[in-house]
Design a protein around this motif. Structure first.
Motif, PDB file in Angstrom:
ATOM      1  N   ASP A   1      -5.876  -4.477  -9.670  1.00 55.76           N
ATOM      2  CA  ASP A   1      -6.825  -3.380  -9.802  1.00 55.76           C
ATOM      3  C   ASP A   1      -6.283  -2.109  -9.149  1.00 55.76           C
ATOM      4  O   ASP A   1      -7.015  -1.343  -8.521  1.00 55.76           O
ATOM      5  N   LYS A   2      -4.987  -1.871  -9.315  1.00 52.00           N
ATOM      6  CA  LYS A   2      -4.324  -0.681  -8.770  1.00 52.00           C
ATOM      7  C   LYS A   2      -3.632   0.114  -9.877  1.00 52.00           C
ATOM      8  O   LYS A   2      -2.678   0.836  -9.631  1.00 52.00           O
ATOM      9  N   PHE A   3      -4.120  -0.053 -11.104  1.00 53.52           N
ATOM     10  CA  PHE A   3      -3.571   0.641 -12.262  1.00 53.52           C
ATOM     11  C   PHE A   3      -4.708   1.395 -12.951  1.00 53.52           C
ATOM     12  O   PHE A   3      -5.246   0.954 -13.960  1.00 53.52           O
ATOM     13  N   PRO A   4      -5.077   2.557 -12.394  1.00 50.70           N
ATOM     14  CA  PRO A   4      -6.251   3.283 -12.894  1.00 50.70           C
ATOM     15  C   PRO A   4      -5.969   4.077 -14.175  1.00 50.70           C
ATOM     16  O   PRO A   4      -6.143   5.296 -14.221  1.00 50.70           O
ATOM     17  N   ILE A   5      -5.546   3.397 -15.205  1.00 49.24           N
ATOM     18  CA  ILE A   5      -5.109   4.070 -16.429  1.00 49.24           C
ATOM     19  C   ILE A   5      -6.216   4.890 -17.090  1.00 49.24           C
ATOM     20  O   ILE A   5      -5.956   5.959 -17.634  1.00 49.24           O
ATOM     21  N   SER A   6      -7.453   4.442 -17.032  1.00 53.41           N
ATOM     22  CA  SER A   6      -8.522   5.209 -17.677  1.00 53.41           C
ATOM     23  C   SER A   6      -9.123   6.270 -16.753  1.00 53.41           C
ATOM     24  O   SER A   6      -9.530   7.332 -17.222  1.00 53.41           O
ATOM     25  N   ASP A   7      -9.168   6.022 -15.442  1.00 51.74           N
ATOM     26  CA  ASP A   7      -9.748   6.977 -14.495  1.00 51.74           C
ATOM     27  C   ASP A   7      -8.748   8.034 -14.024  1.00 51.74           C
ATOM     28  O   ASP A   7      -9.108   9.200 -13.858  1.00 51.74           O
ATOM     29  N   ASP A   8      -7.515   7.614 -13.766  1.00 50.07           N
ATOM     30  CA  ASP A   8      -6.492   8.514 -13.237  1.00 50.07           C
ATOM     31  C   ASP A   8      -5.129   8.123 -13.818  1.00 50.07           C
ATOM     32  O   ASP A   8      -4.296   7.507 -13.138  1.00 50.07           O
ATOM     33  N   PRO A   9      -4.878   8.461 -15.089  1.00 50.73           N
ATOM     34  CA  PRO A   9      -3.645   8.025 -15.745  1.00 50.73           C
ATOM     35  C   PRO A   9      -2.368   8.561 -15.094  1.00 50.73           C
ATOM     36  O   PRO A   9      -1.333   7.897 -15.130  1.00 50.73           O
ATOM     37  N   ILE A  10      -2.436   9.731 -14.470  1.00 51.45           N
ATOM     38  CA  ILE A  10      -1.247  10.284 -13.799  1.00 51.45           C
ATOM     39  C   ILE A  10      -0.839   9.384 -12.637  1.00 51.45           C
ATOM     40  O   ILE A  10       0.332   9.035 -12.485  1.00 51.45           O
ATOM     41  N   THR A  11      -1.803   8.998 -11.811  1.00 49.72           N
ATOM     42  CA  THR A  11      -1.508   8.088 -10.697  1.00 49.72           C
ATOM     43  C   THR A  11      -1.016   6.749 -11.213  1.00 49.72           C
ATOM     44  O   THR A  11      -0.060   6.183 -10.667  1.00 49.72           O
ATOM     45  N   ALA A  12      -1.625   6.241 -12.256  1.00 54.83           N
ATOM     46  CA  ALA A  12      -1.191   4.964 -12.838  1.00 54.83           C
ATOM     47  C   ALA A  12       0.264   5.055 -13.289  1.00 54.83           C
ATOM     48  O   ALA A  12       1.080   4.173 -12.985  1.00 54.83           O
ATOM     49  N   PHE A  13       0.607   6.127 -13.994  1.00 55.45           N
ATOM     50  CA  PHE A  13       1.969   6.328 -14.471  1.00 55.45           C
ATOM     51  C   PHE A  13       2.948   6.456 -13.300  1.00 55.45           C
ATOM     52  O   PHE A  13       4.029   5.860 -13.306  1.00 55.45           O
ATOM     53  N   LYS A  14       2.566   7.238 -12.282  1.00 56.42           N
ATOM     54  CA  LYS A  14       3.438   7.431 -11.129  1.00 56.42           C
ATOM     55  C   LYS A  14       3.679   6.116 -10.387  1.00 56.42           C
ATOM     56  O   LYS A  14       4.801   5.843  -9.949  1.00 56.42           O
ATOM     57  N   ARG A  15       2.645   5.307 -10.251  1.00 53.74           N
ATOM     58  CA  ARG A  15       2.817   4.011  -9.598  1.00 53.74           C
ATOM     59  C   ARG A  15       3.779   3.128 -10.385  1.00 53.74           C
ATOM     60  O   ARG A  15       4.614   2.419  -9.800  1.00 53.74           O
ATOM     61  N   VAL A  16       3.675   3.169 -11.689  1.00 57.04           N
ATOM     62  CA  VAL A  16       4.590   2.372 -12.520  1.00 57.04           C
ATOM     63  C   VAL A  16       6.030   2.832 -12.323  1.00 57.04           C
ATOM     64  O   VAL A  16       6.931   2.021 -12.152  1.00 57.04           O
ATOM     65  N   VAL A  17       6.262   4.132 -12.308  1.00 53.00           N
ATOM     66  CA  VAL A  17       7.623   4.650 -12.124  1.00 53.00           C
ATOM     67  C   VAL A  17       8.176   4.252 -10.760  1.00 53.00           C
ATOM     68  O   VAL A  17       9.324   3.804 -10.647  1.00 53.00           O
TER      69      VAL A  17
ATOM     70  N   GLU B   1       0.828  -1.207   0.000  1.00 56.20           N
ATOM     71  CA  GLU B   1       0.000   0.000   0.000  1.00 56.20           C
ATOM     72  C   GLU B   1       0.862   1.256   0.000  1.00 56.20           C
ATOM     73  O   GLU B   1       0.467   2.289  -0.548  1.00 56.20           O
ATOM     74  N   GLU B   2       2.062   1.158   0.582  1.00 53.59           N
ATOM     75  CA  GLU B   2       2.969   2.302   0.575  1.00 53.59           C
ATOM     76  C   GLU B   2       3.338   2.707  -0.844  1.00 53.59           C
ATOM     77  O   GLU B   2       3.412   3.890  -1.170  1.00 53.59           O
ATOM     78  N   ALA B   3       3.572   1.724  -1.702  1.00 56.01           N
ATOM     79  CA  ALA B   3       3.898   2.014  -3.101  1.00 56.01           C
ATOM     80  C   ALA B   3       2.707   2.663  -3.807  1.00 56.01           C
ATOM     81  O   ALA B   3       2.882   3.587  -4.607  1.00 56.01           O
ATOM     82  N   TRP B   4       1.516   2.183  -3.517  1.00 55.55           N
ATOM     83  CA  TRP B   4       0.319   2.780  -4.132  1.00 55.55           C
ATOM     84  C   TRP B   4       0.180   4.237  -3.702  1.00 55.55           C
ATOM     85  O   TRP B   4      -0.115   5.110  -4.508  1.00 55.55           O
ATOM     86  N   LYS B   5       0.365   4.479  -2.401  1.00 57.88           N
ATOM     87  CA  LYS B   5       0.226   5.842  -1.872  1.00 57.88           C
ATOM     88  C   LYS B   5       1.308   6.766  -2.445  1.00 57.88           C
ATOM     89  O   LYS B   5       1.026   7.922  -2.748  1.00 57.88           O
ATOM     90  N   LEU B   6       2.548   6.251  -2.559  1.00 55.30           N
ATOM     91  CA  LEU B   6       3.604   7.062  -3.168  1.00 55.30           C
ATOM     92  C   LEU B   6       3.219   7.464  -4.588  1.00 55.30           C
ATOM     93  O   LEU B   6       3.487   8.584  -5.024  1.00 55.30           O
ATOM     94  N   GLY B   7       2.598   6.535  -5.298  1.00 62.07           N
ATOM     95  CA  GLY B   7       2.142   6.827  -6.651  1.00 62.07           C
ATOM     96  C   GLY B   7       1.077   7.897  -6.693  1.00 62.07           C
ATOM     97  O   GLY B   7       0.873   8.535  -7.727  1.00 62.07           O
TER      98      GLY B   7
END
Length: 131
Positions: A96-112, A28-34
């Protein structure tokens, strides 16, 4: 020293990325950092990832011998990072933690964020069969 990139190399990169992407992706820490990491910090994290990936590839995979093979060297670094990012995106999608269609910025940040350790795992496993 192998000069080409083949399916064995690709599979090693995928397995190495998966090995480190899975435990971090469940955090969850990684998700929040994203969600909360400022853009400048995200760029610094990306930069650190590329620097360490490049250093490890130079020292271990190519054993400091990139003369006349610079394009292969750069291809290896870029490919390892992109393949690791792809694995991270797949794992996050499965969770289900890759919200590419709803919040692409968060999805991208989580990937990085998660690609940093995943890319290192990828290149370390890729270097196992090098001479």
């Amino acid at each position: 020293m192998k000069l080409n990139f083949n399916t064995q190399d690709a599979s090693q990169i995928f397995v190495g990325a998966f090995a480190l992407a899975v435990p971090v992706s469940f955090s969850e820490e990684a998700w929040k950092l994203g969600e909360t990491l400022p853009t400048i910090n995200l760029w610094m994290l990306f930069g650190l990832s590329v620097v360490f990936l490049t250093l490890y590839t130079y020292e271990s995979v190519f054993q400091r011998n990139i003369n006349k093979r610079r394009s292969v060297f750069l291809f290896r670094v870029v490919t390892a990072y992109l393949m690791a990012a792809f694995v991270v995106a797949l794992v996050l999608c499965c969770l289900d933690k890759f919200p590419i269609s709803d919040d692409p910025i968060t999805a991208f940040k989580r990937v990085v964020v998660i690609t940093m350790p995943a890319s290192m795992g990828a290149i370390v496993v890729d270097s196992f069969d090098k001479e």
